[in-house]
Design a protein around this motif. Structure first.
Motif, PDB file in Angstrom:
ATOM      1  N   LEU A  79      -2.487 -10.217   1.430  1.00 49.05           N
ATOM      2  CA  LEU A  79      -2.473  -9.788   2.617  1.00 49.05           C
ATOM      3  C   LEU A  79      -2.873 -10.794   3.864  1.00 49.05           C
ATOM      4  O   LEU A  79      -1.801 -10.851   4.932  1.00 49.05           O
ATOM      5  CB  LEU A  79      -3.190  -8.551   2.829  1.00 49.05           C
ATOM      6  N   ARG A  80      -3.615 -11.317   3.628  1.00 55.33           N
ATOM      7  CA  ARG A  80      -3.825 -12.655   4.753  1.00 55.33           C
ATOM      8  C   ARG A  80      -2.801 -13.550   4.858  1.00 55.33           C
ATOM      9  O   ARG A  80      -2.607 -13.934   6.042  1.00 55.33           O
ATOM     10  CB  ARG A  80      -5.458 -13.062   4.169  1.00 55.33           C
ATOM     11  N   GLU A  81      -2.294 -13.987   3.602  1.00 59.96           N
ATOM     12  CA  GLU A  81      -1.258 -14.968   3.727  1.00 59.96           C
ATOM     13  C   GLU A  81      -0.194 -14.299   4.341  1.00 59.96           C
ATOM     14  O   GLU A  81       0.810 -14.846   5.233  1.00 59.96           O
ATOM     15  CB  GLU A  81      -0.756 -15.300   2.309  1.00 59.96           C
ATOM     16  N   ALA A  82       0.304 -13.038   3.975  1.00 59.63           N
ATOM     17  CA  ALA A  82       1.363 -12.396   4.564  1.00 59.63           C
ATOM     18  C   ALA A  82       1.166 -12.067   6.168  1.00 59.63           C
ATOM     19  O   ALA A  82       2.475 -12.243   7.018  1.00 59.63           O
ATOM     20  CB  ALA A  82       1.664 -10.892   4.056  1.00 59.63           C
ATOM     21  N   GLY A  83       0.058 -12.041   6.506  1.00 59.28           N
ATOM     22  CA  GLY A  83      -0.274 -11.890   8.035  1.00 59.28           C
ATOM     23  C   GLY A  83      -0.222 -13.060   8.640  1.00 59.28           C
ATOM     24  O   GLY A  83       0.298 -13.057  10.006  1.00 59.28           O
TER      25      GLY A  83
END
Length: 85
Positions: A79-83
């Protein structure tokens, strides 16, 4: 139903009012809708347990607490990478 007053910063009130308006709702109606549809922590935990029980019954999936922690960490990472993208 009786009303209650809630003090929040004006910026937060204005933002919520814009969101409510975009949904065709009054701020009062929007906040009532949120209160009716958002889950409490206890309700979320109960639903999560129901989902785990359904998975156990359906296909035997039953991760340990350590396995769940690893999976949660992986999801948080993704999720951090996608954000950041």
């Amino acid at each position: 139903m009786s009303d209650a007053n809630v003090r929040i910063p004006a910026d937060a009130r204005d933002r919520l009012a814009r969101i409510a308006s975009s949904e065709g709702m009054s701020l009062r109606g929007y906040l009532s809708h949120l209160a009716e549809t958002l889950l409490t922590p206890e309700e979320r935990a109960e639903r999560a347990e129901q989902a785990r029980a359904a998975l156990r019954e359906w296909n035997g999936y039953d991760p340990s607490a350590d396995e769940q922690a690893v999976l949660d960490a992986e999801l948080d990472h993704r999720l951090r990478e996608a954000g950041a993208a």
